[in-house]
Write an enzyme that holds these catalytic residues in place. Structure first.
Site, PDB file in Angstrom:
ATOM      1  N   CYS A 119      12.452  34.158 -55.953  1.00 55.90           N
ATOM      2  CA  CYS A 119      11.382  34.299 -56.954  1.00 55.90           C
ATOM      3  C   CYS A 119      11.927  35.000 -58.195  1.00 55.90           C
ATOM      4  CB  CYS A 119      10.209  35.065 -56.351  1.00 55.90           C
ATOM      5  SG  CYS A 119       8.774  35.161 -57.420  1.00 55.90           S
ATOM      6  N   CYS A 120      12.665  36.114 -57.990  1.00 61.39           N
ATOM      7  CA  CYS A 120      13.246  36.837 -59.130  1.00 61.39           C
ATOM      8  C   CYS A 120      14.241  35.949 -59.881  1.00 61.39           C
ATOM      9  CB  CYS A 120      13.956  38.108 -58.656  1.00 61.39           C
ATOM     10  SG  CYS A 120      12.862  39.487 -58.273  1.00 61.39           S
ATOM     11  N   CYS A 202       6.588  42.994 -62.400  1.00 63.68           N
ATOM     12  CA  CYS A 202       5.524  42.069 -62.019  1.00 63.68           C
ATOM     13  C   CYS A 202       4.448  42.821 -61.227  1.00 63.68           C
ATOM     14  CB  CYS A 202       6.089  40.954 -61.155  1.00 63.68           C
ATOM     15  SG  CYS A 202       7.243  39.896 -62.038  1.00 63.68           S
ATOM     16  N   CYS A 205       4.621  43.287 -57.391  1.00 66.05           N
ATOM     17  CA  CYS A 205       5.828  43.971 -56.908  1.00 66.05           C
ATOM     18  C   CYS A 205       5.997  45.360 -57.506  1.00 66.05           C
ATOM     19  CB  CYS A 205       7.060  43.132 -57.215  1.00 66.05           C
ATOM     20  SG  CYS A 205       7.001  41.490 -56.472  1.00 66.05           S
ATOM     21  N   CYS A 230      17.834  42.351 -58.034  1.00 61.75           N
ATOM     22  CA  CYS A 230      17.398  40.993 -58.350  1.00 61.75           C
ATOM     23  C   CYS A 230      18.334  40.291 -59.316  1.00 61.75           C
ATOM     24  CB  CYS A 230      15.969  40.957 -58.877  1.00 61.75           C
ATOM     25  SG  CYS A 230      15.806  41.385 -60.582  1.00 61.75           S
TER      26      CYS A 230
HETATM   27 FE1  SF4 Z   1       8.692  37.373 -58.197  1.00 64.96          FE
HETATM   28 FE2  SF4 Z   1       8.118  39.927 -57.627  1.00 64.96          FE
HETATM   29 FE3  SF4 Z   1      10.554  39.234 -58.618  1.00 64.96          FE
HETATM   30 FE4  SF4 Z   1       8.326  39.157 -60.147  1.00 64.96          FE
HETATM   31  S1  SF4 Z   1       9.327  41.000 -59.247  1.00 64.96           S
HETATM   32  S2  SF4 Z   1       9.914  37.657 -60.075  1.00 64.96           S
HETATM   33  S3  SF4 Z   1       6.768  38.418 -58.671  1.00 64.96           S
HETATM   34  S4  SF4 Z   1       9.640  38.676 -56.616  1.00 64.96           S
END
Ligand code: SF4
Length: 244
Positions: A119-120, A202, A205, A230
């Site tokens: 996701c990141c 986000c 998170c 990330c």
């Molecule tokens: Fe996805 Fe959470 Fe990373 Fe944002 S912080 S990109 S919602 S995993």
């Protein structure tokens, strides 16, 4: 201009300069190739102010992950109203995001570290690469207080992953110095900072931290501390955009 010797030369030449003077030197050396990533955090708002109040030709961009807090969009709007200057937004690749959500669901980052990193990657790392492409200097709002991994960081460093010089103007500022600067110049800021949020990423998170808790305890709190990364700043254990 992509080696350590060059970075050392820059460091020597900007010795004694304040932040606007240093940025002015950088844009003179790298015209049209100095860019600043903002997540609209306290720290980033200080740098945005220094760039826009001094009319420095440093491009400003943000990574809109699509999962940000409403307050972040509000301070983004307030910043546009205050300075009347553009801030470019980069978005996740639509096809990759659609495939990921279809396969994993919207909140799969809570289920595994792999999902969270995917996701990141889709929402932050890949758009960041597009944002940095063609630039020579990446200005960030990183602060040493936010992570043990930042304590020995130099203000200028070479980023071998993105092939770019990184400049962290307020690396050694304290939280109080940042707050004081924001107050002094009445700079728009994210009201979540007044509610215990130190690092704002986000919404799903990020959470507020309690007094005395580690600054980064508010990010990916369900994961082991040593797995929090990330890929935005590869030398760090925990990352935010612009995240500062
Ligand atoms: Fe996805 Fe959470 Fe990373 Fe944002 S912080 S990109 S919602 S995993």
């Amino acid at each position: 201009m992509s080696n350590i010797a060059s970075i050392e030369q820059i460091q020597a030449q900007v010795k004694g300069f304040d932040i606007p003077q240093t940025l002015a030197f950088l844009v003179q050396q790298f015209p049209g190739k100095v860019t600043f990533s903002s997540s609209f955090s306290y720290e980033d708002q200080v740098i945005t102010h220094d760039i826009l109040a001094n009319k420095l030709p440093v491009s400003i961009f943000t990574l809109d992950t699509g999962r940000m807090f409403p307050e972040t969009y509000s301070v983004w709007s307030s910043t546009l109203n205050r300075y009347n200057q553009p801030i470019k937004a980069y978005y996740p690749d639509a096809i990759h995001l659609e495939q990921f959500i279809e396969q994993k669901g919207p909140n799969s980052f809570y289920e595994s570290i792999d999902n969270r990193k995917s996701c990141c990657h889709i929402r932050k790392v890949e758009p960041l690469k597009r944002a940095l492409a063609g630039n020579e200097v990446w200005v960030t709002g990183l602060r040493a207080e936010h992570s043990a991994a930042r304590h020995d960081l130099p203000q200028f460093e070479w980023d071998p992953v993105n092939n770019i010089i990184k400049y962290h103007p307020i690396l050694y500022w304290t939280t109080e110095e940042v707050k004081e600067y924001v107050r002094k110049f009445n700079i728009p800021y994210n009201p979540l900072h007044d509610r215990g949020f130190v690092s704002i990423g986000c919404a799903p998170c990020t959470r507020a931290i309690k007094p005395g808790e580690d600054f980064r305890a508010g990010r990916w709190w369900w994961e082991d501390a040593d797995k929090k990364e990330c890929g935005l700043h590869e030398h760090e254990k925990v990352e935010e955009l612009t995240e500062k």
